[in-house]
Design an enzyme around this catalytic site. Structure first.
Site, short mmCIF file in Angstrom:
data_model
loop_
_atom_site.label_atom_id
_atom_site.label_comp_id
_atom_site.label_asym_id
_atom_site.label_seq_id
_atom_site.Cartn_x
_atom_site.Cartn_y
_atom_site.Cartn_z
N CYS A 1 10.05 78.72 -27.25
CA CYS A 1 9.27 79.62 -26.39
C CYS A 1 8.47 80.63 -27.23
O CYS A 1 7.56 80.22 -27.93
CB CYS A 1 10.17 80.30 -25.36
SG CYS A 1 9.23 81.08 -24.04
N HIS B 1 11.84 75.74 -22.73
CA HIS B 1 13.20 76.14 -23.12
C HIS B 1 14.08 74.90 -23.23
O HIS B 1 14.56 74.39 -22.22
CB HIS B 1 13.76 77.12 -22.09
CG HIS B 1 13.22 78.50 -22.26
ND1 HIS B 1 13.77 79.41 -23.14
CD2 HIS B 1 12.17 79.13 -21.70
CE1 HIS B 1 13.09 80.54 -23.10
NE2 HIS B 1 12.11 80.40 -22.23
N GLU C 1 17.04 74.69 -24.16
CA GLU C 1 18.41 74.99 -23.73
C GLU C 1 18.53 75.11 -22.22
O GLU C 1 19.63 75.22 -21.69
CB GLU C 1 18.89 76.28 -24.43
CG GLU C 1 18.29 77.59 -23.90
CD GLU C 1 16.83 77.83 -24.29
OE1 GLU C 1 16.21 76.95 -24.92
OE2 GLU C 1 16.31 78.89 -23.93
#
Lengths: 265, 211
Positions: free
Chosen positions: B80, B182, B184
């Site tokens: 990001c 993102h 994750e």
């Protein structure tokens, strides 16, 4: 192309997920981390958790609960309830949240929106608002008034005006919660949701009232880029709850663009 | 050992949860040199580019990373804002960034699209960098950004997404990799990218160097 989001939301009280109807009559649903885990595996696009008593009890949000819910949930998590200042925001993000939802506190201290946005970026700050249909007046031209504290206190503020101001102050997303429709299953309040999607250039999320998958499609059609559902997914009051996959399949049939559900693995 | 750079406004905890789930040994590192075993870095990010650069500078990260990543060739993954600060300049706060990848960061046009760009968007995979092999073809990943990066040339582009216009969803240049989305928080598709970064053979990256 950006897909519209199907967002699951749950209210947590005394460490348990609870389901209200028009902000009242809470009944027990289950453990927040277990519910988050189930919805993640069903390919929900996002999860929102509100610690609904933190603000009223003037205490910090239940960080241990957030950590447990965030631990195995690899989709974005928004957390709200009892956030008073930057330090609270740091704690919530550290616990594993991506976004912070501010509601009553933003009305009391609008500056918190700006502070959060400068520190973490606009995308991190979600302005959540409780709206109630009222008579249109000179001070409330939209016909919707902002309430706070779990719809117990009315502010005299116009909902559309507050949304515009929230955008100017630095909010990155707006959630429009209809007090009238909450838990009724009669559909989102499309009138105010659309008034707000037209008034701001931020993403707008419809919330409160979804009882059919077509209600979600209705919200997307009037410009909401996300729709919050809760009852349909897990409420004990609903006879036949749906899985996220079932909801997305129906949305696909209705011509809506959503993130495809992962095939079983 | 993976070192997650743990600075003031990063979402290092979310990356840590993901690596834990993947069974990858890692450490949150708040200051350079705090953990000697670290041999590849992840720079997460949720904050603004200016705040991120300031936090990195304050803790002495910039010199350390220039030495380890540019000098020693340790693998690096930016996520990001961690992607945006790799470029030369960001319009967000008008700040000079690391300049490891040529290009700059611009703001989405609010008159064209709703900003921030928030939600799941598909990524068109490009290039033949080993990192790009971990991407799900035309898969959906989770984005939250008001600014986007545009490399000067397309060589480093490994993923492209469209929101009003095309922008860099992922870049890779030798040992330096980054995603605008993102990893994750992009469910299985994102975890797969994260895992691939952790598993990349440093020798494969060195071979890229020779090309």
């Amino acid at each position: 192309m950006l897909a519209n989001r199907l967002i699951a939301c749950f209210d947590v009280k005394d460490g348990r997920v609870t389901k209200a109807q028009q902000f009242q009559d809470n009944i027990d649903v289950g453990d927040p981390a277990e519910l988050a885990d189930r919805l993640y595996h069903e390919d929900v696009d996002e999860i929102v958790i509100y610690d609904i008593m933190a603000s009223a009890q003037k205490r910090q949000i239940d960080l241990a609960m957030i950590r447990r819910a965030a631990h195995r949930t690899f989709v974005p998590l928004t957390v709200g309830g009892g956030i008073r200042h930057l330090e609270d925001m740091h704690e919530v993000l550290r616990a594993g949240a991506e976004k912070i939802s501010i509601d009553s506190m933003a009305v009391r201290n609008p500056q918190i929106i700006t502070e959060g946005s400068v520190e973490f970026g606009r995308q991190c700050i979600v302005l959540s608002m409780q709206v109630k249909r009222v008579e249109k007046t000179a001070t409330i031209p939209s016909g919707y008034e902002i309430a706070i504290d779990g719809a117990r206190t009315y502010t005299g503020m116009d909902a559309v005006e507050w949304a515009r101001r929230g955008q100017d102050l630095g909010a990155g997303e707006i959630v429009v919660n209809s007090i009238d429709r909450d838990g009724t299953g009669s559909g989102y309040d499309l009138d105010i949701t659309q008034q707000i999607t037209e008034a701001v250039s931020l993403p707008v999320i419809a919330s409160g009232g979804a009882g059919l998958v077509s209600h979600v499609a209705d919200a997307f059609r009037i410009g909401a880029t996300g729709a919050i559902t809760s009852s349909m997914l897990y409420s004990p009051r609903v006879e036949h709850t749906l899985t996220v996959g079932e909801m997305k399949a129906q949305l696909g049939e209705l011509g809506e663009r959503v993130r495809p559900v992962h095939s079983a693995d | 050992m993976i070192g997650i750079i743990d600075y003031r406004t990063g979402n290092s905890q979310s990356i840590s949860y993901a690596l834990e789930h993947l069974g990858v040994p890692h450490a949150l590192v708040a200051k350079p040199g705090e953990c000697d075993e670290v041999d590849r870095y992840i720079l997460p990010g949720v904050g603004a580019a200016g705040v991120t650069m300031e936090s990195l500078a304050q803790e002495g990260w910039i010199d350390h990373l220039n030495e380890k990543i540019l000098g020693d060739g340790q693998p690096f993954l930016g996520v990001c804002v961690g992607l945006q600060v790799l470029f030369e300049h960001s319009a967000e706060g008008d700040v000079e960034c690391l300049g490891w990848i040529k290009g700059s960061v611009h703001e989405f046009d609010r008159s064209q699209v709703r900003v921030p760009h928030m939600g799941w968007n598909n990524v068109e995979v490009r290039g033949d960098h080993p990192f790009s092999r971990s991407f799900t073809p035309d898969g959906y990943y989770y984005f939250v950004n008001s600014y986007f990066a545009r490399p000067t040339d397309d060589v480093s582009l490994v993923g492209v997404t469209t929101y009003g216009q095309e922008f860099a969803a992922a870049v890779a240049h030798k040992n330096i990799m980054a995603t605008q989305f993102h990893t994750e928080k992009s469910a299985r598709a994102g975890l797969q990218v994260l895992k691939a970064f952790c598993d990349l053979d440093v020798n494969d990256l060195k071979d890229l160097d020779a090309r």
